[in-house]
Write an enzyme that holds these catalytic residues in place. Structure first.
Site, mmCIF file in Angstrom:
data_model
loop_
_atom_site.group_PDB
_atom_site.id
_atom_site.type_symbol
_atom_site.label_atom_id
_atom_site.label_comp_id
_atom_site.label_asym_id
_atom_site.label_seq_id
_atom_site.Cartn_x
_atom_site.Cartn_y
_atom_site.Cartn_z
ATOM 1 C CD GLU A 87 -3.751 -7.257 -1.824
ATOM 2 O OE1 GLU A 87 -4.425 -6.213 -1.833
ATOM 3 O OE2 GLU A 87 -4.219 -8.384 -2.033
ATOM 4 C CG HIS A 114 -5.275 -4.796 2.414
ATOM 5 N ND1 HIS A 114 -6.277 -5.325 3.192
ATOM 6 C CD2 HIS A 114 -5.874 -4.004 1.506
ATOM 7 C CE1 HIS A 114 -7.434 -4.876 2.755
ATOM 8 N NE2 HIS A 114 -7.219 -4.073 1.741
ATOM 9 C CD GLU A 152 -12.075 -8.584 -1.043
ATOM 10 O OE1 GLU A 152 -11.409 -7.537 -1.082
ATOM 11 O OE2 GLU A 152 -11.934 -9.488 -1.867
ATOM 12 C CG ASN A 155 -10.759 -11.303 -5.792
ATOM 13 O OD1 ASN A 155 -11.581 -11.340 -4.887
ATOM 14 N ND2 ASN A 155 -9.787 -10.404 -5.831
ATOM 15 C CD GLU A 156 -11.843 -6.539 -5.970
ATOM 16 O OE1 GLU A 156 -10.669 -6.383 -6.331
ATOM 17 O OE2 GLU A 156 -12.345 -5.918 -5.023
ATOM 18 N NE ARG A 191 -5.363 -8.743 -7.221
ATOM 19 C CZ ARG A 191 -5.934 -8.405 -6.072
ATOM 20 N NH1 ARG A 191 -5.571 -8.972 -4.944
ATOM 21 N NH2 ARG A 191 -6.878 -7.492 -6.039
HETATM 22 C C1 GLA Z 1 -9.656 -6.250 -3.386
HETATM 23 C C2 GLA Z 1 -9.209 -7.644 -3.541
HETATM 24 C C3 GLA Z 1 -8.389 -8.159 -2.415
HETATM 25 C C4 GLA Z 1 -7.421 -7.114 -1.949
HETATM 26 C C5 GLA Z 1 -8.152 -5.853 -1.634
HETATM 27 C C6 GLA Z 1 -7.221 -4.775 -1.194
HETATM 28 O O1 GLA Z 1 -10.867 -6.079 -2.776
HETATM 29 O O2 GLA Z 1 -10.262 -8.529 -3.772
HETATM 30 O O3 GLA Z 1 -7.690 -9.253 -2.882
HETATM 31 O O4 GLA Z 1 -6.488 -6.890 -2.940
HETATM 32 O O5 GLA Z 1 -8.788 -5.392 -2.805
HETATM 33 O O6 GLA Z 1 -7.958 -3.635 -0.858
#
Ligand code: GLA
Length: 661
Positions: free
Chosen positions: A355, A358, A307, A153-154, A115
């Site tokens: 993931e 996770h 998150e 996202n980030e 990604r």
């Molecule tokens: C980030 C991302 C999530 C996920 C987490 C894993 O915060 O936004 O999509 O990948 O990391 O820790």
């Protein structure tokens, strides 16, 4: 258009997380609804990674799936934080626009398959992002389930491609005005680097040895501005159709690709992701560090923990689990410091895909699990904290943070590899956290007069305006501690001449640093008060300050290491080495004492964290977290919102949220 407040729509604090139902079928969705009810989930982040589903081919949208999900969640009483899916372009996009794939400093173009494979400066990518953001906003802008927009996202990917180079040149023209000014700023006369045209300038790609420091820092500034522009395009496309607040979830504190002060000004609500970087009590301190930053970037207004992991602690090359009770302690650690709730990544643990290991709110084991039981207990507790919504946190102490200073410290050719911007800030914050003092972060050019104490742990780069602001702060009555290697260069990365730090700051500190003397690895500089320094020492002389501790060895024998200077109505302190932990803790305690700053709730034993949230109408709540393995008495009996009953002590590892009288 004025935006609505998230917690007004939710009727309390937010609880929930990223929800990726496209991984599951209808039967699981049904169970999700039931489990979300049990866990008191009221907010789900949807669509973060759904681009391929929503736009299966360029320009052809298929919203049927998302229509159904939003309606379903709304019927189940769960509000939606709707994401634009732009952090994960689908394969068709990268195949159609290979020039939009990111290129590493070495010149390698990445391919899709993960990604975040995009170049933010690529026009095709930017157009595709704005298009899908607008399409989503047009369709869902006033959907009754919609409570918040989650752009991207980030923002984390950097790129060194030709699109980047072109955009960098445009940015440089704007910043420097002329090639002569750029050449002067970057000191290109040295090493024969003088540029004769804008086209000759490149991003700092892989090269033979040191990069030009001015070029390196300007590139980071440029990238932050470019990212902000990309965010704004999506935000504005959304705002044209929707009055719901817009945010983007900012990365963990260790990532510094963005000027987070600038982002704080552009989002309707700061939101951050946080995964502790160490277990145990260090995770709690790290939580406070991330939360205090998040609050500060928004200027002190409420923010949101977007998150965290139910069972995720990053520790080098492995992911550790959390101890029982930590989901609550970490969630409250954020809420205590101003978060309007606690969200997780993700709702249900993936069964396949990148993931799948996770952690999640519903683990692979299903709802009959410790994790889901804790998630449910925490949900019940958060649901009882609704009255905290909109309240804020006040701090008497600030630690100074400036992305420019961080980027500057990443430059090649600095005198020591042990200079660690992020680690130095964390250490200052940790010493204050250990002293149970609530801390803000502030920029060196901010108005600082409301703080009794300001610590500048690592301002290697300090602008002229910042230096003058700090001088004024001390003159006006503030207590300021400046630590080693600060004020060494100006905003162009030019060294301060005539002695460090920057002249206006020297005046407030009453010292003049003549020479930086990095220490050998494992070398200790013993000081006259019994403490010792590592990594760094400086040869300095006082110009009005009193010396509180001096070096005791070698050519620095007798040279001041720690100084204090009365200046105007305030006091300027200077510490010229990296003090040992005990010595540093003692110094921070002394600064707190002398400046009159202290814990929000005095009288609690060490290891009990307490932060106060203040409502505009004067109501207050103390959030208490016991990090010890034994019970702690409370200052007096009180009503605990978490349990809805009276409390007179905190059990080992326990928490309470008390209404203050
Ligand atoms: C980030 C991302 C999530 C996920 C987490 C894993 O915060 O936004 O999509 O990948 O990391 O820790």
């Amino acid at each position: 258009m004025t935006t609505s407040r998230l917690t007004d729509r939710l009727g309390g604090l937010a609880y929930g997380g990223d929800y990726n139902p496209e991984q599951w079928d209808e039967e699981v969705w049904k169970e999700d609804e039931e489990l979300m009810r049990r866990a008191r989930v009221n907010l789900a982040t949807v669509g973060v990674f759904s681009w391929a589903l929503l736009e299966p081919e360029e320009g052809r949208y298929d919203f049927a799936w998302l229509d159904a999900q939003l309606d379903r969640l709304h019927a189940a009483g769960v509000a939606v934080d709707l994401a634009t899916p732009t952090a994960s372009p689908p394969p068709w996009f990268t195949l159609a626009h290979p020039d939009a794939l990111p290129v590493t400093p070495e010149g390698n173009r990445l391919t899709h398959g993960s990604r975040d494979t995009y170049c933010l400066a690529a026009p095709a990518y930017r157009r595709a992002c704005a298009r899908i953001a607008a399409a989503l906003a047009e369709r869902y802008g006033d959907h009754p389930a919609l409570a918040l927009w989650h752009v991207h996202n980030e923002y984390v990917t950097l790129c060194w491609c030709e699109h980047t180079a072109a955009a960098f040149r445009v940015w440089l023209r704007e910043r420097h005005g002329s090639l002569d000014a750029l050449n002067e700023a970057w000191g290109t006369t040295f090493w024969s680097q003088r540029y004769g045209s804008w086209e000759q300038i490149q991003p700092p790609r892989a090269t033979q040895w040191h990069h030009n420091p001015g070029q390196a820092v300007d590139f980071r500034r440029f990238w932050s501005d470019e990212t902000l522009a990309a965010y704004r395009e999506q935000r504005d496309a959304i705002r044209a159709h929707s009055d719901r607040p817009v945010t983007t979830n900012l990365m963990l504190p260790g990532y510094q690709n963005l000027d987070l002060w600038a982002f704080g000004r552009e989002v309707d609500l700061v939101s951050v992701d946080h995964y502790p970087a160490a277990p145990g009590v260090d995770a709690a301190a790290d939580t406070a560090f991330g939360a205090d930053r998040a609050r500060s970037f928004g200027g002190g207004v409420p923010w949101l923990l977007m998150e965290q992991g139910t069972n995720t602690v990053y520790a080098g090359d492995r992911i550790l689990g959390k101890e029982p009770g930590e989901i609550l302690r970490h969630s409250l650690g954020h809420i205590a410091r101003g978060s309007e709730g606690a969200l997780f990544f993700q709702w249900r643990q993936s069964r396949a895909g990148a993931e799948q290991w996770h952690s999640a709110m519903v683990p692979h084991a299903g709802p009959d699990s410790r994790i889901f039981r804790e998630v449910t207990e925490v949900g019940a507790g958060v649901a009882r904290l609704g009255e905290l919504a909109g309240s804020t946190v006040r701090a008497e102490v600030a630690v100074l943070h400036d992305s420019d200073a961080w980027w500057a410290m990443d430059a090649d050719g600095l005198p020591s590899a042990e200079l660690d911007y992020h680690g130095t800030l964390r250490r200052a914050h940790r010493a204050l956290w250990d002293a149970r003092v609530t801390t803000d972060f502030a920029h060196p050019e901010h108005e600082l007069s409301r703080y009794r104490l300001v610590i500048a742990p690592a301002l290697f780069l300090l602008s002229d305006a910042g230096a003058e602001n700090l001088r004024r702060y001390v003159e006006g009555g503030g207590t300021l501690l400046v630590q080693h290697f600060s004020g060494a260069v100006d905003q162009r990365m030019h060294s301060r001449l005539g002695g460090y730090p920057a002249a206006p700051l020297r005046e407030a500190l009453g010292v003049r640093v003549e020479e930086y003397r990095p220490l050998r690895r494992d070398e200790q500089a013993v000081l006259s008060d019994g403490s010792y320094g590592t990594a760094w020492s400086e040869s300095l002389r006082t110009e009005g300050a009193e010396a509180l501790a001096a070096y005791t060895d070698g050519m620095l024998t007798g040279s001041p290491a720690l100084t204090r200077h009365r200046f105007g109505a305030g006091v300027g302190w200077y510490l010229s080495t990296r003090l040992d932990d005990t010595g540093y803790a003692a110094l921070v305690e002394r600064l707190l004492r002398e400046s009159g700053a202290g814990p929000a709730l005095p009288g609690l034993p060490p290891g009990v964290e307490a932060v106060t949230r203040h409502a505009p109408d004067g109501r207050r709540w103390h959030v208490l977290i016991n990090h010890r393995d034994r019970a702690a008495p409370l200052p007096g009996p009180a009503h605990d919102l978490l349990t809805g009953g009276p409390a007179d002590h905190l059990p080992a590892g326990g928490c309470a949220v008390l209404r203050a009288d």
